[in-house]
Write a protein that holds these residues in place. Structure first.
Motif, short mmCIF file in Angstrom:
data_model
loop_
_atom_site.label_atom_id
_atom_site.label_comp_id
_atom_site.label_asym_id
_atom_site.label_seq_id
_atom_site.Cartn_x
_atom_site.Cartn_y
_atom_site.Cartn_z
N LEU A 1 0.83 -1.20 0.00
CA LEU A 1 0.00 0.00 0.00
C LEU A 1 0.87 1.26 0.00
O LEU A 1 0.58 2.23 -0.71
N THR A 2 1.94 1.26 0.78
CA THR A 2 2.83 2.43 0.78
C THR A 2 3.37 2.69 -0.63
O THR A 2 3.41 3.84 -1.09
N ALA A 3 3.79 1.62 -1.30
CA ALA A 3 4.30 1.77 -2.67
C ALA A 3 3.22 2.32 -3.60
O ALA A 3 3.50 3.16 -4.46
N ASP A 4 1.98 1.86 -3.42
CA ASP A 4 0.88 2.35 -4.27
C ASP A 4 0.63 3.84 -4.04
O ASP A 4 0.29 4.58 -4.98
N LEU A 5 0.76 4.29 -2.79
CA LEU A 5 0.47 5.69 -2.48
C LEU A 5 1.44 6.64 -3.18
O LEU A 5 1.07 7.77 -3.51
N VAL A 6 2.66 6.20 -3.41
CA VAL A 6 3.64 7.09 -4.05
C VAL A 6 3.75 6.84 -5.55
O VAL A 6 4.52 7.54 -6.23
N ALA A 7 2.99 5.89 -6.07
CA ALA A 7 3.10 5.54 -7.49
C ALA A 7 2.90 6.74 -8.43
O ALA A 7 3.58 6.83 -9.46
N PRO A 8 2.00 7.70 -8.13
CA PRO A 8 1.81 8.83 -9.06
C PRO A 8 2.93 9.87 -9.03
O PRO A 8 2.92 10.80 -9.84
N LEU A 9 3.89 9.75 -8.11
CA LEU A 9 4.85 10.81 -7.88
C LEU A 9 6.10 10.66 -8.74
O LEU A 9 6.60 9.55 -8.94
N SER A 10 6.61 11.78 -9.22
CA SER A 10 7.92 11.80 -9.86
C SER A 10 8.99 11.87 -8.79
O SER A 10 8.70 12.07 -7.59
N ASP A 11 10.25 11.72 -9.19
CA ASP A 11 11.34 11.86 -8.24
C ASP A 11 11.31 13.25 -7.59
O ASP A 11 11.52 13.40 -6.38
N ALA A 12 11.02 14.28 -8.39
CA ALA A 12 10.94 15.64 -7.85
C ALA A 12 9.79 15.77 -6.86
O ALA A 12 9.95 16.37 -5.78
N ASP A 13 8.62 15.21 -7.20
CA ASP A 13 7.48 15.24 -6.28
C ASP A 13 7.85 14.62 -4.94
O ASP A 13 7.42 15.08 -3.88
N ALA A 14 8.61 13.51 -4.99
CA ALA A 14 8.92 12.74 -3.80
C ALA A 14 10.07 13.32 -3.00
O ALA A 14 10.36 12.83 -1.90
N THR A 15 10.74 14.35 -3.51
CA THR A 15 11.92 14.92 -2.86
C THR A 15 11.61 16.19 -2.10
O THR A 15 12.24 16.48 -1.08
N ILE A 16 10.61 16.97 -2.55
CA ILE A 16 10.39 18.29 -1.95
C ILE A 16 9.86 18.18 -0.52
O ILE A 16 9.21 17.20 -0.15
N GLN A 17 10.16 19.22 0.25
CA GLN A 17 9.71 19.35 1.64
C GLN A 17 9.16 20.76 1.81
O GLN A 17 9.91 21.72 1.79
N SER A 18 7.86 20.88 2.00
CA SER A 18 7.21 22.19 1.98
C SER A 18 7.24 22.90 3.32
O SER A 18 6.99 24.11 3.40
N MET A 19 7.52 22.19 4.42
CA MET A 19 7.64 22.83 5.74
C MET A 19 8.37 21.86 6.65
O MET A 19 8.50 20.67 6.34
#
Length: 421
Positions: free
Chosen positions: A24-42
């Motif tokens: 399930l964890t893998a499925d939750l991040v499936a739509p994300l690009s490497d950039a999406d998965a790297t950013i930290q907004s706060m």
């Protein structure tokens, strides 16, 4: 050679649970690009990539490294990157700088997860019961991170001016506004609270020991506060009237210029909200969410009520199905939904209580690094109950205690009122 008859049914069930949680964890991040998965907004939020790696580090460190002879770390440099707050595990990368980790890549972290999955599943049948309990704890820990992962992704995407959707939204079906709040008389007198830690069912250490609490006559609302009711609070000047606010809350509202729940914006006389499906009109019938303890307490004051104590909430919730309600079953758009009727205590939004997060009488933290899991955070935070639309189904129970600082609101947090009788 191990045969089917040699396989312990308990470890087989645990293996299935481990595999399902990790998938399930893998499925939750499936739509994300490497950039999406790297950013930290706060600072409060972590990159998706870090969540993927940290939950893997937990299994690698406390199970494979400590209990599987001959196991070699996937990368000896990575524990420094993916330890969260375990002082016993030594130095670690600063939390506010997790978004600086452009390397390792998302694909490298996926490879790390696969390697640890394979090693743990191979070792699991031979692990003693106490170590299998650590695997079970790791599964529950990862479910907590699944919710954090979702809410962090939502926050990361919310700061993008394009307001991108993570998942396409479901078609909106008009739902009638719920009627006025009904009141459920709560239990009074001495009630048993918490989990019997020797009963054998899984629970986090902060849920026990089971103990007695005295409840005075009171009633709880039969549903949580809606967006429409919150909009009335805003229109009546609720965010501008210091009479309803705690001193720290009023200082926070003024300093941060808070005027509505997180992700709400007003334009052309109407409110919109940002969600996993992008920016959409606020649904007045749905539960309000992304409000802080300060806001929840102020709304309760404005409404002539108060927040329930965590003990009042637990006593009332014990008669309801913790696996019911709107909770997380699979990857996809996640948001609170209008009430389907009847009192529901689980799902949609975490409900702020007026109770400080403190240890129960007789609480003792576990030995070793895992003893840092909950106990050291028992100061300055307030308890929330009931789970949300982003909580994996089956994860919560009536005794489950979530906790956040009073200003935090990026989680799916909402409000149920209470009053004295």
């Amino acid at each position: 050679m191990r045969t089917e008859r040699d396989v312990n049914p308990a470890s087989s069930a645990l293996a299935s649970r481990f595999a399902a949680v990790r998938a399930l964890t893998a499925d939750l991040v499936a739509p994300l690009s490497d950039a999406d998965a790297t950013i930290q907004s706060m600072d409060d939020a972590s990159p998706a990539k870090w969540h993927l790696a940290h939950t893997t580090w937990f299994f690698e460190t406390f199970v494979l490294r400590d209990h599987v002879p001959g196991y070699r770390l996937f990368d000896e440099r990575w524990p420094f990157l993916f330890n969260s707050y375990y002082e016993a595990e030594g130095q670690r990368h600063a939390r506010p700088r997790r978004g600086m980790l452009s390397r390792p890549s998302l694909d490298e972290i996926r490879a790390y997860r696969e390697a640890v999955n394979t090693a743990l599943l191979a070792a699991l049948p031979d692990l003693p019961a106490g170590v299998q309990n650590l695997v079970a704890l790791g599964c529950h820990h990862e479910e907590q991170h699944q919710e954090l992962l979702l809410t962090d992704i939502l926050h990361h995407f919310s700061v993008n001016p394009l307001a991108p959707a993570v998942w396409p939204g479901a078609p909106k079906v008009p739902v009638a506004m719920p009627g006025p709040v009904g009141w459920i008389a709560g239990r009074s007198g001495m009630v048993e609270i918490g989990i019997d830690m020797d009963a054998g069912d899984f629970a986090f250490d902060c849920e026990g020991p089971r103990h007695a609490e005295l409840l005075h006559p009171h009633a709880l609302a039969d549903r949580t506060v809606t967006n429409g009711e919150w909009a009335a609070f805003i229109a009546d000047g609720g965010y501008r009237d210091p009479r309803h606010w705690l001193s720290d809350g009023w200082a926070w509202v003024q300093a941060e210029r808070i005027a509505a729940p997180l992700y709400w914006e007003q334009g052309d006389g109407a409110w919109t909200r940002f969600g996993f499906d992008g920016r959409r009109p606020v649904d007045p019938a749905a539960p309000v969410t992304h409000v802080s303890f300060f806001e929840a307490d102020a709304y309760a004051s404005w409404a002539g009520a108060r927040l329930p104590t965590e003990f009042e909430w637990e006593a009332a919730a014990r008669g309801h199905d913790p696996n019911g309600g709107n909770q997380l079953d699979a990857a996809g758009a996640v948001e609170p939904r209008p009430s389907a009727g009847g009192p529901a205590f689980f799902g949609d939004v975490w409900e702020w209580t007026g109770s400080a997060y403190r240890p129960y009488p007789g609480f003792r933290a576990a030995e070793g690094a895992v003893g840092e899991y909950n106990g050291k955070f028992m100061n300055g935070q307030f308890v929330l109950r009931g789970g949300s639309c982003a909580t994996p189904r089956g994860h919560v129970r009536a005794s489950y205690r979530n906790f956040f600082y009073p200003h935090q609101r990026w989680q799916f947090t909402g409000v149920r009122l209470a009053k004295d009788l």
